[in-house]
Design an enzyme around this catalytic site. Structure first.
Site, PDB file in Angstrom:
ATOM      1  N   ASP A   1       1.466  51.774  50.198  1.00  0.00           N
ATOM      2  CA  ASP A   1       1.903  52.831  49.290  1.00  0.00           C
ATOM      3  C   ASP A   1       2.421  52.176  48.005  1.00  0.00           C
ATOM      4  OD1 ASP A   1       2.735  55.399  48.435  1.00  0.00           O
ATOM      5  OD2 ASP A   1       4.627  55.266  49.496  1.00  0.00           O
TER       6      ASP A   1
ATOM      7  N   LYS B   1       6.245  51.004  62.788  1.00  0.00           N
ATOM      8  CA  LYS B   1       5.588  51.521  63.973  1.00  0.00           C
ATOM      9  C   LYS B   1       4.210  52.072  63.657  1.00  0.00           C
ATOM     10  CE  LYS B   1      10.110  53.290  65.409  1.00  0.00           C
ATOM     11  NZ  LYS B   1      10.878  54.536  65.549  1.00  0.00           N
TER      12      LYS B   1
ATOM     13  N   PHE C   1       1.417  62.836  50.622  1.00  0.00           N
ATOM     14  CA  PHE C   1       2.059  62.392  51.858  1.00  0.00           C
ATOM     15  C   PHE C   1       1.171  62.754  53.046  1.00  0.00           C
ATOM     16  CE2 PHE C   1       5.058  62.178  55.339  1.00  0.00           C
ATOM     17  CZ  PHE C   1       5.725  61.009  55.033  1.00  0.00           C
ATOM     18  N   VAL C   2       0.779  61.749  53.811  1.00  0.00           N
ATOM     19  CA  VAL C   2      -0.126  61.976  54.930  1.00  0.00           C
ATOM     20  C   VAL C   2       0.540  61.629  56.255  1.00  0.00           C
ATOM     21  CG1 VAL C   2      -2.279  61.730  53.646  1.00  0.00           C
ATOM     22  CG2 VAL C   2      -1.163  59.683  54.544  1.00  0.00           C
TER      23      VAL C   2
ATOM     24  N   GLU D   1      -1.618  46.858  58.580  1.00  0.00           N
ATOM     25  CA  GLU D   1      -0.757  47.942  58.072  1.00  0.00           C
ATOM     26  C   GLU D   1      -1.445  49.282  58.218  1.00  0.00           C
ATOM     27  OE1 GLU D   1       2.113  48.840  56.670  1.00  0.00           O
ATOM     28  OE2 GLU D   1       2.690  47.494  55.046  1.00  0.00           O
ATOM     29  N   ASP D   2      -0.663  50.321  58.481  1.00  0.00           N
ATOM     30  CA  ASP D   2      -1.215  51.671  58.450  1.00  0.00           C
ATOM     31  C   ASP D   2      -1.611  52.068  57.033  1.00  0.00           C
ATOM     32  OD1 ASP D   2       1.430  51.691  57.552  1.00  0.00           O
ATOM     33  OD2 ASP D   2       2.098  53.322  58.848  1.00  0.00           O
TER      34      ASP D   2
ATOM     35  N   ARG E   1       2.752  60.960  64.706  1.00  0.00           N
ATOM     36  CA  ARG E   1       2.054  59.671  64.811  1.00  0.00           C
ATOM     37  C   ARG E   1       0.874  59.756  65.771  1.00  0.00           C
ATOM     38  NH1 ARG E   1       5.353  55.730  62.425  1.00  0.00           N
ATOM     39  NH2 ARG E   1       7.590  55.999  62.683  1.00  0.00           N
TER      40      ARG E   1
HETATM   41  P1  IMP Z   1       5.236  50.693  50.868  1.00  0.00           P
HETATM   42  O1  IMP Z   1       6.207  49.585  51.130  1.00  0.00           O
HETATM   43  O2  IMP Z   1       5.742  51.648  49.810  1.00  0.00           O
HETATM   44  O3  IMP Z   1       3.842  50.216  50.559  1.00  0.00           O
HETATM   45  O4  IMP Z   1       5.206  51.612  52.131  1.00  0.00           O
HETATM   46  C1  IMP Z   1       4.691  51.208  53.293  1.00  0.00           C
HETATM   47  C2  IMP Z   1       5.165  52.081  54.446  1.00  0.00           C
HETATM   48  O5  IMP Z   1       5.612  53.372  54.028  1.00  0.00           O
HETATM   49  C3  IMP Z   1       4.015  52.342  55.376  1.00  0.00           C
HETATM   50  O6  IMP Z   1       3.876  51.298  56.302  1.00  0.00           O
HETATM   51  C4  IMP Z   1       4.399  53.675  55.993  1.00  0.00           C
HETATM   52  O7  IMP Z   1       5.207  53.476  57.119  1.00  0.00           O
HETATM   53  C5  IMP Z   1       5.201  54.366  54.924  1.00  0.00           C
HETATM   54  N1  IMP Z   1       4.387  55.382  54.201  1.00  0.00           N
HETATM   55  C6  IMP Z   1       3.856  55.275  52.968  1.00  0.00           C
HETATM   56  N2  IMP Z   1       3.160  56.364  52.617  1.00  0.00           N
HETATM   57  C7  IMP Z   1       3.245  57.211  53.674  1.00  0.00           C
HETATM   58  C8  IMP Z   1       2.707  58.535  53.951  1.00  0.00           C
HETATM   59  O8  IMP Z   1       1.987  59.163  53.142  1.00  0.00           O
HETATM   60  N3  IMP Z   1       3.012  59.069  55.158  1.00  0.00           N
HETATM   61  C9  IMP Z   1       3.782  58.432  56.086  1.00  0.00           C
HETATM   62  N4  IMP Z   1       4.288  57.192  55.883  1.00  0.00           N
HETATM   63  C10 IMP Z   1       4.028  56.595  54.681  1.00  0.00           C
HETATM   64 MG    MG Z   2       6.992  55.478  58.373  1.00  0.00          MG
END
Ligand code: IMP
Ligand code: MG
Length: 177
Positions: free
Chosen positions: A102, A42, A151-152, A98-99, A164
């Site tokens: 990570d 989302k 963490f943001v 993507e937002d 959000r």
């Molecule tokens: P990844 O698969 O570890 O790259 O994570 C991707 C998803 O994790 C993002 O699309 C976010 O929804 C969530 N995410 C990663 N870091 C944060 C954060 O600092 N705050 C909130 N959501 C996060």
């Molecule tokens: Mg999330």
């Protein structure tokens, strides 16, 4: 009682300016080709809306939803597709929106999946990236801001589904006392 404090990391102005630049970068790469934006729900919602409005030409929008986080602050490390896109992307220029990237797991797996559907091209744009958190090799052609491994929340990013709606990106600090 836990008290929550949010320190602004990126202002609404910074996000708006950078979104405009990212749209120009995407158009510089893909010229005036019709595009299919595929947002990752989302967290993508504010960003994909702003980005789409900055992109000229023919732009279609669709979504996927993936689960990896649950309610916590760390990834479960499991990639599960909860909602697939509807638009047929074969032969089309696809941009994954993507937002944040990570660990890179979500984007890496999603790119593998979408590539099997034979798009004309496949690129990714993320407003935020945490390079120090990367454990999966995943390409991101366009990154808004590289941020530290904190963490943001805000601008689509949640903690347990809250925050959000914040128009800025902030660092969530919880203090007990
Ligand atoms: P990844 O698969 O570890 O790259 O994570 C991707 C998803 O994790 C993002 O699309 C976010 O929804 C969530 N995410 C990663 N870091 C944060 C954060 O600092 N705050 C909130 N959501 C996060
Ligand atoms: Mg999330």
């Amino acid at each position: 009682m836990a008290q929550v404090q949010i320190d602004v990391l990126l202002t609404e102005d910074q996000l708006r300016t950078r979104t405009r630049e990212l749209a120009a970068d995407i158009r510089a790469t893909l010229a005036d080709e019709p595009l299919v934006l595929i947002g990752v729900l989302k967290g993508c919602v504010p960003f994909i809306g702003d980005l789409a409005r900055e992109l000229s030409g023919d732009v279609a929008i669709d979504y996927v939803q993936v689960s990896s986080y649950g309610d916590g602050k760390t990834s479960t490390g499991v990639f599960q597709l909860k909602k697939d896109h509807d638009i047929n992307i074969e032969g089309r220029h696809v941009v994954v929106v993507e937002d944040i990237v990570d660990s890179g797991l979500t984007l890496a797996r999603l790119r593998e999946l979408l590539a099997t559907r034979r798009p004309a091209s496949l690129t990714a744009v993320a407003m935020l990236s945490k390079p120090d958190a990367r454990s999966h090799e995943s390409r991101v052609e366009h990154v808004g801001f590289e941020i530290p491994n904190v963490f943001v929340v805000g601008y689509g990013l949640d903690h347990a589904e809250s925050y959000r709606n914040l128009p800025f990106v902030g660092v969530l600090r919880e203090s007990h006392g």
